[in-house]
Motif scaffolding. Structure first.
Motif, short mmCIF file in Angstrom:
data_model
loop_
_atom_site.label_atom_id
_atom_site.label_comp_id
_atom_site.label_asym_id
_atom_site.label_seq_id
_atom_site.Cartn_x
_atom_site.Cartn_y
_atom_site.Cartn_z
N ALA A 197 0.84 -1.23 0.02
CA ALA A 197 -0.01 0.00 0.05
C ALA A 197 1.03 1.49 -0.13
O ALA A 197 0.57 2.16 -0.58
CB ALA A 197 -1.03 -0.05 1.27
N CYS A 198 1.88 1.21 0.80
CA CYS A 198 2.73 2.27 0.81
C CYS A 198 3.47 2.76 -0.52
O CYS A 198 3.45 3.70 -1.03
CB CYS A 198 3.83 2.30 1.84
SG CYS A 198 3.33 2.24 3.55
N ILE A 199 3.89 1.44 -1.30
CA ILE A 199 4.49 1.60 -2.48
C ILE A 199 3.64 2.37 -3.66
O ILE A 199 3.71 3.16 -4.20
CB ILE A 199 5.06 0.33 -3.04
CG1 ILE A 199 6.13 -0.08 -2.18
CG2 ILE A 199 5.40 0.27 -4.51
CD1 ILE A 199 6.73 -1.67 -2.32
N LYS A 200 2.19 1.62 -3.59
CA LYS A 200 1.30 2.12 -4.30
C LYS A 200 0.95 3.71 -4.14
O LYS A 200 0.60 4.37 -5.00
CB LYS A 200 -0.25 1.21 -4.20
CG LYS A 200 -1.11 1.75 -5.14
CD LYS A 200 -0.70 1.09 -6.44
CE LYS A 200 -2.05 1.17 -7.39
NZ LYS A 200 -1.54 0.81 -8.96
N ALA A 201 1.08 3.99 -2.87
CA ALA A 201 0.69 5.32 -2.50
C ALA A 201 1.79 6.49 -3.05
O ALA A 201 1.50 7.42 -3.66
CB ALA A 201 0.65 5.49 -1.34
N LYS A 202 3.05 5.89 -2.99
CA LYS A 202 3.98 6.76 -3.59
C LYS A 202 4.15 6.83 -4.93
O LYS A 202 4.18 7.60 -5.43
CB LYS A 202 5.43 6.18 -3.08
CG LYS A 202 5.52 6.36 -1.71
CD LYS A 202 7.07 5.78 -1.44
CE LYS A 202 7.38 6.02 0.10
NZ LYS A 202 8.67 5.35 0.37
N LEU B 245 1.25 6.87 -6.74
CA LEU B 245 -0.02 7.68 -7.19
C LEU B 245 0.41 8.90 -6.75
O LEU B 245 -0.52 9.77 -7.00
CB LEU B 245 -1.38 7.23 -6.52
CG LEU B 245 -1.69 5.84 -6.88
CD1 LEU B 245 -2.88 5.23 -6.25
CD2 LEU B 245 -1.83 5.81 -8.58
N GLY B 246 1.46 9.24 -5.82
CA GLY B 246 1.62 10.64 -5.57
C GLY B 246 0.97 11.03 -4.28
O GLY B 246 0.78 12.32 -3.80
N ILE B 247 0.27 10.10 -3.53
CA ILE B 247 -0.41 10.23 -2.36
C ILE B 247 0.47 10.74 -1.22
O ILE B 247 0.10 11.81 -0.28
CB ILE B 247 -1.43 9.22 -1.98
CG1 ILE B 247 -2.38 8.91 -3.05
CG2 ILE B 247 -2.43 9.68 -0.73
CD1 ILE B 247 -3.21 7.78 -3.09
N VAL B 248 1.75 10.21 -0.92
CA VAL B 248 2.68 10.27 -0.06
C VAL B 248 3.56 11.23 -0.36
O VAL B 248 4.14 11.42 -1.21
CB VAL B 248 3.01 9.05 0.60
CG1 VAL B 248 3.84 9.19 1.77
CG2 VAL B 248 2.04 8.09 0.97
#
Length: 52
Positions: free
Chosen positions: A42-47, A49-52
């Motif tokens: 989930a952290c990799i996916k968020a990065k 997508l530019g969420i984090v």
């Protein structure tokens, strides 16, 4: 059997030497490892997508 062999809870057998061997403990470890993997994904996916 090698040191990389897994028990029925996906835990390497060499890790079992000095720890509790009961079923509930290894079920807990299996669930904990699964959640950690999901969190990392989930952290990799968020990065990505530019969420984090």
């Amino acid at each position: 059997m090698t040191n990389n062999s897994l028990n029925s809870y996906s835990v390497p057998l060499h890790a079992c030497n000095r720890y509790r061997q009961d079923e509930h403990y290894w079920a807990y470890i299996k669930e904990k490892n699964k959640r950690e993997k999901q969190y990392k994904k989930a952290c990799i996916k968020a990065k990505e997508l530019g969420i984090v």
